[in-house]
Design a protein around this motif. Structure first.
Motif, short mmCIF file in Angstrom:
data_model
loop_
_atom_site.label_atom_id
_atom_site.label_comp_id
_atom_site.label_asym_id
_atom_site.label_seq_id
_atom_site.Cartn_x
_atom_site.Cartn_y
_atom_site.Cartn_z
N GLU A 1 -50.57 16.78 -30.54
CA GLU A 1 -49.91 16.09 -29.58
C GLU A 1 -49.67 13.96 -29.63
O GLU A 1 -50.72 13.86 -28.95
N GLU B 1 -35.23 18.67 -30.71
CA GLU B 1 -36.68 18.22 -30.81
C GLU B 1 -36.05 19.36 -31.98
O GLU B 1 -35.64 19.50 -32.21
N ASP C 1 -48.83 22.52 -34.11
CA ASP C 1 -49.16 23.09 -33.48
C ASP C 1 -49.44 24.82 -34.46
O ASP C 1 -48.89 25.63 -34.60
N VAL D 1 -53.81 22.30 -30.65
CA VAL D 1 -52.56 21.02 -30.90
C VAL D 1 -53.01 20.55 -31.04
O VAL D 1 -53.70 19.66 -30.56
N ARG E 1 -45.27 16.83 -32.72
CA ARG E 1 -46.85 17.35 -32.55
C ARG E 1 -46.72 18.55 -33.29
O ARG E 1 -45.67 18.77 -34.43
N THR F 1 -41.73 12.17 -29.61
CA THR F 1 -43.08 12.95 -29.35
C THR F 1 -43.18 13.55 -31.32
O THR F 1 -42.82 14.32 -31.80
#
Length: 121
Positions: free
Chosen positions: A5, A53, A34, A3, A32, A30
């Motif tokens: 981040e 998000e 994944d 991941v 991110r 943030t």
């Protein structure tokens, strides 16, 4: 695959009520990725009590650093030589997040490196 981040400072302009977001101050956002969850998508999250998000196609972010792109909920475009804008549309209103272009490029580079990592069992 790991991941990715990353935190990036961004300015937020909005007509949506977002607690703890001061439009005059840069806030930590943030970024991110994944690859196990969805290898084609990235997520951008806002901090604070009204944490939000958004998940959208990684290719949209990459293309938006070069030319305006997107439709519907997410639009991305370059803003001068050093900035990039990600615009989120929702029934509540519009949220515009302005990033340093280099921060987004670093993040994208890291996502492609993570996606290329060999799978170990």
């Amino acid at each position: 695959m790991s991941v990715v981040e990353q935190y990036a400072r961004a300015h937020v302009v909005t007509d949506v009520a977002v607690p703890l977001v001061d439009e005059l101050e840069a806030i930590p956002v943030t970024l991110r990725y994944d690859p196990e969850r969805d290898p084609r998508s990235v997520r951008i999250g806002l901090p604070g009590a009204g944490a939000r998000e958004w998940t959208f196609d990684r290719e949209l972010l990459e293309e938006g650093l070069r030319f305006p792109t997107g439709s519907g909920e997410v639009r991305v475009w370059p803003c001068g030589r050093v900035q990039a804008v990600v615009e989120f549309h929702s029934p509540e209103g519009v949220l515009v997040v302005q990033f340093e272009r280099q921060a987004l490029l670093r993040f994208l580079r890291r996502t492609y490196m993570a996606a290329a990592e060999p799978v170990t069992h």
